[in-house]
Design a protein around this motif. Sequence first.
Motif, PDB file in Angstrom:
ATOM      1  N   GLU A  85       0.840  -1.211   0.000  1.00 31.66           N
ATOM      2  CA  GLU A  85       0.000   0.000   0.000  1.00 31.66           C
ATOM      3  C   GLU A  85       0.868   1.252   0.000  1.00 31.66           C
ATOM      4  N   ASN A  86       1.936   1.242   0.801  1.00 30.60           N
ATOM      5  CA  ASN A  86       2.841   2.399   0.815  1.00 30.60           C
ATOM      6  C   ASN A  86       3.472   2.615  -0.556  1.00 30.60           C
ATOM      7  N   ALA A  87       3.872   1.519  -1.180  1.00 32.84           N
ATOM      8  CA  ALA A  87       4.469   1.637  -2.512  1.00 32.84           C
ATOM      9  C   ALA A  87       3.465   2.204  -3.506  1.00 32.84           C
ATOM     10  N   ARG A  88       2.203   1.736  -3.391  1.00 29.16           N
ATOM     11  CA  ARG A  88       1.173   2.263  -4.310  1.00 29.16           C
ATOM     12  C   ARG A  88       0.978   3.759  -4.106  1.00 29.16           C
ATOM     13  N   LEU A  89       0.836   4.211  -2.867  1.00 26.72           N
ATOM     14  CA  LEU A  89       0.624   5.634  -2.583  1.00 26.72           C
ATOM     15  C   LEU A  89       1.824   6.464  -3.026  1.00 26.72           C
ATOM     16  N   LEU A  90       3.022   5.945  -2.753  1.00 25.97           N
ATOM     17  CA  LEU A  90       4.223   6.695  -3.134  1.00 25.97           C
ATOM     18  C   LEU A  90       4.327   6.809  -4.648  1.00 25.97           C
ATOM     19  N   ASN A  91       4.019   5.735  -5.332  1.00 24.50           N
ATOM     20  CA  ASN A  91       4.072   5.786  -6.791  1.00 24.50           C
ATOM     21  C   ASN A  91       3.028   6.745  -7.351  1.00 24.50           C
ATOM     22  N   GLU A  92       1.824   6.772  -6.761  1.00 25.40           N
ATOM     23  CA  GLU A  92       0.793   7.726  -7.200  1.00 25.40           C
ATOM     24  C   GLU A  92       1.246   9.152  -6.952  1.00 25.40           C
ATOM     25  N   LEU A  93       1.874   9.396  -5.815  1.00 33.20           N
ATOM     26  CA  LEU A  93       2.370  10.736  -5.512  1.00 33.20           C
ATOM     27  C   LEU A  93       3.436  11.152  -6.503  1.00 33.20           C
ATOM     28  N   ARG A  94       4.335  10.192  -6.792  1.00 30.50           N
ATOM     29  CA  ARG A  94       5.378  10.509  -7.770  1.00 30.50           C
ATOM     30  C   ARG A  94       4.770  10.840  -9.131  1.00 30.50           C
ATOM     31  N   GLU A  95       3.775  10.081  -9.557  1.00 30.31           N
ATOM     32  CA  GLU A  95       3.110  10.354 -10.834  1.00 30.31           C
ATOM     33  C   GLU A  95       2.419  11.709 -10.811  1.00 30.31           C
ATOM     34  N   SER A  96       1.801  12.054  -9.689  1.00 27.98           N
ATOM     35  CA  SER A  96       1.122  13.347  -9.568  1.00 27.98           C
ATOM     36  C   SER A  96       2.105  14.500  -9.673  1.00 27.98           C
ATOM     37  N   LEU A  97       3.250  14.339  -9.030  1.00 29.57           N
ATOM     38  CA  LEU A  97       4.250  15.405  -9.078  1.00 29.57           C
ATOM     39  C   LEU A  97       4.819  15.567 -10.484  1.00 29.57           C
ATOM     40  N   GLN A  98       4.935  14.434 -11.168  1.00 29.66           N
ATOM     41  CA  GLN A  98       5.447  14.511 -12.536  1.00 29.66           C
ATOM     42  C   GLN A  98       4.471  15.239 -13.456  1.00 29.66           C
ATOM     43  N   GLN A  99       3.158  15.127 -13.196  1.00 25.67           N
ATOM     44  CA  GLN A  99       2.139  15.767 -14.032  1.00 25.67           C
ATOM     45  C   GLN A  99       1.803  17.186 -13.574  1.00 25.67           C
ATOM     46  N   ARG A 100       2.365  17.746 -12.532  1.00 26.99           N
ATOM     47  CA  ARG A 100       2.027  19.064 -11.964  1.00 26.99           C
ATOM     48  C   ARG A 100       2.531  20.195 -12.869  1.00 26.99           C
ATOM     49  N   PRO A 101       1.693  21.297 -13.176  1.00 24.93           N
ATOM     50  CA  PRO A 101       2.121  22.451 -14.002  1.00 24.93           C
ATOM     51  C   PRO A 101       3.038  23.376 -13.222  1.00 24.93           C
ATOM     52  N   PRO A 102       3.721  24.295 -13.914  1.00 23.60           N
ATOM     53  CA  PRO A 102       4.606  25.246 -13.233  1.00 23.60           C
ATOM     54  C   PRO A 102       3.803  26.119 -12.273  1.00 23.60           C
ATOM     55  N   PRO A 103       4.370  26.518 -11.165  1.00 26.25           N
ATOM     56  CA  PRO A 103       3.642  27.333 -10.187  1.00 26.25           C
ATOM     57  C   PRO A 103       3.339  28.721 -10.744  1.00 26.25           C
ATOM     58  N   PRO A 104       2.120  29.279 -10.553  1.00 32.63           N
ATOM     59  CA  PRO A 104       1.750  30.637 -11.026  1.00 32.63           C
ATOM     60  C   PRO A 104       2.363  31.708 -10.142  1.00 32.63           C
ATOM     61  N   THR A 105       2.375  32.962 -10.690  1.00 31.28           N
ATOM     62  CA  THR A 105       2.858  34.114  -9.920  1.00 31.28           C
ATOM     63  C   THR A 105       1.657  34.894  -9.451  1.00 31.28           C
TER      64      THR A 105
END
Length: 646
Positions: A561-581
């Motif tokens: 379960e930890n591996a699944r959550l960590l992998n989902e988090l990693r995928e989410s971070l990879q898909q995140r757009p640049p931060p706005p100003t």
Amino acid sequence: MSRNTRKSRSTGTKARTRVGRMRAIRSDLEEQLRRELAEAREQQTATSEVLQVISSSPGKLEPVFEAILANATRICEAKFGILYLRDGEAFRLAALYGAPPAFAEASWREPVVQPGPRTGFGRLIQTKQPVHIVDVAVDPAYAERDPLRVPLVEQAGARSFVIVPMLKENELIGSIAIYRQEVRPFTDKQIELVTNFAAQAVIAIENSRLLNELRESLQQQTATSEVLQGISSSPGELAPVFGAMLENATRICEARLGMLYRREGDSFRVVAMHGAPPDYAEERRREPLFIPPPGTSLSRLLTEKQAIHVVDITTDNAYVGTSIAERAGTRTLLTIPMLKDDDVIGAINIYRQEVRPFTDKQIELVQNFAAQAVIAIENARLLNELRQRTDDLSESLEQQTATSEVLGVISSSPGELEPVFNAMLEKATRICGASCGNLVLYQDDAFRFVAFHNAPAAFVAERKRTPIRPGPNTGLGRAASTKQVIHIADLMADSAYAERDPLRVAAVEVLRARTFLAVPMLKEDELVGIIAIYRQEVRPFTDKQIELVTNFAAQAVIAIENARLLNELRESLQQRPPPPTCSRSSAGRPSICRPCSIHWSSRRRGCVTLITPGCSNARANFSASSPASVIRLTCTRESRIISRPG
């Protein structure tokens, strides 16, 4: 011739006659003195010989009795002699010297006699005084055909005899009788000599008793010491202790065989044997646990709780048809209880194959051994409990260490399952004493092998090739359907092997597995996978070992379960757009920010609203007195830190 001359001659003749008579008297006296001196010397010599035999044969009565009878018959000019010892209300033949063969054979064939009151022996018992019969053939006892008198006259040819008592503190303990085959009375000196020999026999008997008691005491002390040494040198091991007890008990008590039993409810279990005949020993090894027949000593022991002494078991109906009577051929039996807090926990039996009761000292010795057996059992119990607690603590510490190490692998390998699974299998097989193990994951009604430990390379390659769907009777199949731990003591005896299930055949014939344990990995009652470990011998796993593998299964689910959550988090971070100003208005309030809209609501004082297209609002309230200059506003897409307005 003158008168004076005749008178002188007569006087001389008389003088010579008196001198001759005096010389004859003197010669007779000298001869009598020589005879008496020779007799005295002979008696002293005989007495000395008897004393020498007593001193040279300590504790042995047969040579002493034989020497006494040989000297008594020789010096008293008798034909033969008999020595009896008291045996309860009867007398037992102890020694026979010079008797005719037919009479001797008959006497030894029936050694115990009960003399009639009119016989010389019977009169001796009544008076405790020597009895002298000049002719036994004319004595009333022979005319009345007394069974003891008739053989003496008709087989042994006895005529004159004297019998003297053997007295110890005025208690009759035996008798010595000597016989002549002609009518010739014994002299007072001869009777006195036999009386002296009787006194020496009593001394020899007492010396023998004391010496034998000393020997018995030393034997018992030595045996007790050997048993105690066995207890101390074999802590927790009862077999050598019980063996030493039975060997010493049977040897010292002159028994043929011995048995030691432990009680189990109303039954007794044979735990040690010594000297048992092969057939009986095999029967007891084949059926060690049994319920004793009613009326037998072991059955009575449960209620009586004391020593039971059966003089002859063939006369006791309780033993009719029992193997101890028929196969072991026992006659006299002694049963001693092993008591702990007045509760019978076992028993010691010793047997003789002849009818001969055990003495009080022998009974006391076996009681002492029974008490030592109880001490040995209690010591073994306490020691085994201590060892078990120590083993439990060691096992618990080992399991905690293994769990900690697995958690360390989980934390040091975030998102990586292979090192976690390998660590779990290695520790599970090592701590549980298994030969190999594997871990499978469950998906789409099939199992995929993902980890192995100590399995043959060919088996690993075959299992990695493709997922499997185990048969319903296999361990994996039953664990999948029941979601319970499956523990199979012997895979070869299980139905799946008889049905030649491929998975079971591989486990038995490739892994050489016999005992099998499968523990399901469950997440919210859903099957995630299974941990399986194997032993190559038939030896079931303990509850603690099953508990350990169950704990590893739970850790494996957490790791997955930890591996699944960590992998989902990693995928989410990879898909995140640049931060706005974010810009600020001239009034110091937040201006519109992209992609989120942040504005200050003047209508609702102290409220900042974060507006994000397609998501819910997030609000944060300010109090007028709040010293905070910044707040964090969060929406489902991002976080912002903005200055507090105005």
